[in-house]
Design a protein around this motif. Sequence first.
Motif, PDB file in Angstrom:
ATOM      1  N   VAL A   1      37.736  24.785  44.286  1.00 54.39           N
ATOM      2  CA  VAL A   1      36.195  23.810  44.365  1.00 54.39           C
ATOM      3  C   VAL A   1      35.432  24.791  43.614  1.00 54.39           C
ATOM      4  O   VAL A   1      34.369  24.392  43.069  1.00 54.39           O
ATOM      5  CB  VAL A   1      35.759  23.713  45.733  1.00 54.39           C
ATOM      6  CG1 VAL A   1      34.526  22.959  45.641  1.00 54.39           C
ATOM      7  CG2 VAL A   1      36.752  22.376  46.194  1.00 54.39           C
ATOM      8  N   ALA A   2      35.098  26.114  43.993  1.00 50.87           N
ATOM      9  CA  ALA A   2      34.294  27.174  43.471  1.00 50.87           C
ATOM     10  C   ALA A   2      34.622  27.415  42.048  1.00 50.87           C
ATOM     11  O   ALA A   2      33.261  27.703  41.373  1.00 50.87           O
ATOM     12  CB  ALA A   2      34.281  28.278  44.281  1.00 50.87           C
ATOM     13  N   ARG A   3      35.571  27.349  41.660  1.00 49.41           N
ATOM     14  CA  ARG A   3      36.045  27.607  40.176  1.00 49.41           C
ATOM     15  C   ARG A   3      35.456  26.540  39.381  1.00 49.41           C
ATOM     16  O   ARG A   3      35.033  26.591  38.413  1.00 49.41           O
ATOM     17  CB  ARG A   3      37.405  27.489  40.128  1.00 49.41           C
ATOM     18  CG  ARG A   3      38.146  27.754  38.790  1.00 49.41           C
ATOM     19  CD  ARG A   3      37.588  29.056  37.888  1.00 49.41           C
ATOM     20  NE  ARG A   3      37.668  30.204  38.760  1.00 49.41           N
ATOM     21  CZ  ARG A   3      37.345  31.517  38.248  1.00 49.41           C
ATOM     22  NH1 ARG A   3      36.850  31.471  37.105  1.00 49.41           N
ATOM     23  NH2 ARG A   3      37.608  32.572  38.918  1.00 49.41           N
ATOM     24  N   ILE A   4      35.502  25.341  39.997  1.00 53.81           N
ATOM     25  CA  ILE A   4      34.924  24.172  39.400  1.00 53.81           C
ATOM     26  C   ILE A   4      33.401  24.051  39.340  1.00 53.81           C
ATOM     27  O   ILE A   4      32.674  23.934  38.267  1.00 53.81           O
ATOM     28  CB  ILE A   4      35.340  22.754  39.709  1.00 53.81           C
ATOM     29  CG1 ILE A   4      37.004  22.623  39.493  1.00 53.81           C
ATOM     30  CG2 ILE A   4      34.857  21.794  38.962  1.00 53.81           C
ATOM     31  CD1 ILE A   4      37.526  21.617  40.178  1.00 53.81           C
ATOM     32  N   CYS A   5      32.809  24.349  40.515  1.00 55.67           N
ATOM     33  CA  CYS A   5      31.230  24.603  40.483  1.00 55.67           C
ATOM     34  C   CYS A   5      30.525  25.460  40.030  1.00 55.67           C
ATOM     35  O   CYS A   5      29.631  25.502  39.342  1.00 55.67           O
ATOM     36  CB  CYS A   5      31.054  24.277  42.153  1.00 55.67           C
ATOM     37  SG  CYS A   5      31.673  22.937  42.983  1.00 55.67           S
ATOM     38  N   GLN A   6      31.051  26.620  40.207  1.00 56.58           N
ATOM     39  CA  GLN A   6      30.369  28.219  40.244  1.00 56.58           C
ATOM     40  C   GLN A   6      31.527  29.044  39.604  1.00 56.58           C
ATOM     41  O   GLN A   6      31.760  29.878  40.326  1.00 56.58           O
ATOM     42  CB  GLN A   6      29.634  28.632  41.323  1.00 56.58           C
ATOM     43  CG  GLN A   6      28.606  29.734  40.878  1.00 56.58           C
ATOM     44  CD  GLN A   6      27.522  29.199  40.103  1.00 56.58           C
ATOM     45  OE1 GLN A   6      27.313  27.979  40.167  1.00 56.58           O
ATOM     46  NE2 GLN A   6      26.889  30.151  39.632  1.00 56.58           N
ATOM     47  N   PRO A   7      32.036  28.918  38.584  1.00 58.07           N
ATOM     48  CA  PRO A   7      33.144  29.969  38.182  1.00 58.07           C
ATOM     49  C   PRO A   7      32.467  31.223  38.153  1.00 58.07           C
ATOM     50  O   PRO A   7      31.701  31.593  37.413  1.00 58.07           O
ATOM     51  CB  PRO A   7      33.510  29.164  36.646  1.00 58.07           C
ATOM     52  CG  PRO A   7      32.601  28.594  36.243  1.00 58.07           C
ATOM     53  CD  PRO A   7      31.961  27.874  37.436  1.00 58.07           C
ATOM     54  N   SER A   8      33.412  32.238  38.787  1.00 61.60           N
ATOM     55  CA  SER A   8      32.668  33.729  38.817  1.00 61.60           C
ATOM     56  C   SER A   8      33.772  34.607  39.295  1.00 61.60           C
ATOM     57  O   SER A   8      34.906  33.936  39.788  1.00 61.60           O
ATOM     58  CB  SER A   8      31.584  33.883  39.606  1.00 61.60           C
ATOM     59  OG  SER A   8      31.576  33.278  40.992  1.00 61.60           O
ATOM     60  N   SER A   9      33.449  35.688  39.485  1.00 57.99           N
ATOM     61  CA  SER A   9      34.308  36.887  40.108  1.00 57.99           C
ATOM     62  C   SER A   9      34.770  36.352  41.403  1.00 57.99           C
ATOM     63  O   SER A   9      33.992  35.624  42.157  1.00 57.99           O
ATOM     64  CB  SER A   9      34.013  38.329  39.942  1.00 57.99           C
ATOM     65  OG  SER A   9      32.713  38.432  41.000  1.00 57.99           O
ATOM     66  N   LYS A  10      35.788  36.987  41.970  1.00 55.28           N
ATOM     67  CA  LYS A  10      36.092  36.643  43.452  1.00 55.28           C
ATOM     68  C   LYS A  10      35.025  37.130  44.320  1.00 55.28           C
ATOM     69  O   LYS A  10      34.849  36.578  45.406  1.00 55.28           O
ATOM     70  CB  LYS A  10      37.489  37.255  43.748  1.00 55.28           C
ATOM     71  CG  LYS A  10      38.621  36.970  42.943  1.00 55.28           C
ATOM     72  CD  LYS A  10      38.762  35.240  42.726  1.00 55.28           C
ATOM     73  CE  LYS A  10      40.078  34.866  42.090  1.00 55.28           C
ATOM     74  NZ  LYS A  10      39.748  35.001  40.609  1.00 55.28           N
ATOM     75  N   LEU A  11      34.420  38.410  44.024  1.00 56.53           N
ATOM     76  CA  LEU A  11      33.366  38.936  45.062  1.00 56.53           C
ATOM     77  C   LEU A  11      32.310  37.866  44.779  1.00 56.53           C
ATOM     78  O   LEU A  11      31.742  37.579  46.016  1.00 56.53           O
ATOM     79  CB  LEU A  11      33.062  40.067  44.193  1.00 56.53           C
ATOM     80  CG  LEU A  11      31.815  40.996  45.238  1.00 56.53           C
ATOM     81  CD1 LEU A  11      32.401  40.896  46.672  1.00 56.53           C
ATOM     82  CD2 LEU A  11      31.631  42.330  44.357  1.00 56.53           C
ATOM     83  N   ALA A  12      31.849  37.414  43.564  1.00 50.14           N
ATOM     84  CA  ALA A  12      30.835  36.396  43.716  1.00 50.14           C
ATOM     85  C   ALA A  12      31.044  35.295  44.190  1.00 50.14           C
ATOM     86  O   ALA A  12      30.192  34.363  44.773  1.00 50.14           O
ATOM     87  CB  ALA A  12      30.234  36.408  42.061  1.00 50.14           C
TER      88      ALA A  12
END
Length: 504
Positions: free
Chosen positions: A114-125
């Motif tokens: 879900v985070a990859r679709i909404c706000q793709p970023s590094s695993k830390l972010a």
Amino acid sequence: MFVRKKRNRSGSISVVVVDKSRGRFREVRQFGVVHTNAEADALCLQARDWIRRYGGQQTIDFEGEACASENDVDRLVSRIDGVSINGTQLILNHIYDSIGFSCIKDDILRHLVVARICQPSSKLATTSYLRSYFKEDIDLSRIYRYMDKLYNSQMELVQEISITHTRSILGGSIGLLFYDVTTLYFETAPKDDMRQTGFSKDGKTSEAQIVLGLLVSQDGYPLSYSIFNGSQYEGYTMIPIIDDFAHRYSLSDFVIVADSGLMNAKNIRLLRSAGYKYIIGARIKTGSTSLREWILSLEKTNGTAYERRKDNGDRLIVSYSEARASNDAKNRAKGVARLEKSYRTGKLTKDKINKRGYNKFLEISKDVEVTISRERIAEDERWDGLKGYVTNTDLNAKDVIDQYHGLWVVERAFRVSKGNLEMRPIFHFTERRIEAHICICFIAYKVYKELERIIRQKQIPMSIGKILDIAKTIVTIEARTDGVGHLEEDFVPYRGAESNQVAV
């Protein structure tokens, strides 16, 4: 959203419901035009009642006769335990479950997708995003441990779920199977057996990379993928992934479609010996002399297609398109213009040696002087608008061409994955976490495509980006409804402090 009374030049009063979004006011609904304040007040009551029922939400109006008391408001606010801006999570969780990924009993995978679709970023972010918006407190080390687990146990299941769901929405049969490859580069300098330099489709020639092969169905639904080391020739990637796909899931109801970059004599021979049906782009400029003479002798009429049987029994189909001819001429003119600019001195510098593209028009002498060959340009012009296809199917020429043109769905899959989902650059350096990262992006693209299918099916005139932007204005408020700590959730659109009304 609020009620506005407007006095017109004629002296009448208009009552409208107004919404303010991104600094702009928009009239949502008009309730009429009246001539007295009493009539206007009556329409205002109707408008406020309509707002209360609009979208199923309730409102507290801090002004007017029907407002709550300050004590009621204080009591409500004192019972709020938390607010989450999780509208996208509510939507994407439902789609994630409908595909069948819910059978993987790991909430971390769900959150990462879900985070990859909404706000793709590094695993830390991503950990900060999950904590700030979804109130999911997941430690970074826990995510890394899960990625090691995903590599070991879930990748096969993920692809099986995707294939099963895709077959169900396509009526039980795969039909067309599109294959292509792309490259994904790293922001880390070290190389190993997996991360190698090679031909980069992103133009990152000095960066370590991997090669990703992707199978998608008609309409671009992802089916399966494989990862190869960065120096692998793309033509050698097709047969292993197709064989694995067909044998692992006992599938035979498909036609393989691939571009000319994957066509070589060995691949054709292996596809035929395995009994696969295929449509592959042909390299018509590099055929035998007799074949090239036959192709160039064809009448160039827009939309026409010609056939010729090859020695191995395959059909070679050659078509001509005026639009393609115009595009070929335009691209060549741009390429020659770049050459003229680069080589205006007539000297070839070291950085220009072995360049690809329109350098095929250069003639290099022993003393490294360079000229642009007008004869080669004229020869290239003869091929404008011509395109070849090789197939062993019984489909007519038009259907072969139409199905080959469906390859754009793979290109779009790579474009969305690299752009919207930011699959690359990759910051991981162990093989298991690299593969886990690709797996998460694969699931995210599957969810993305299913959301796109639902939007199209319901004829919603919005893009996925617009849908997700709207979803990001929806919040969940957690409030105690009694004195024993019981929580109740309500989902409401967040509009900010634009009016004197608050949705709860």
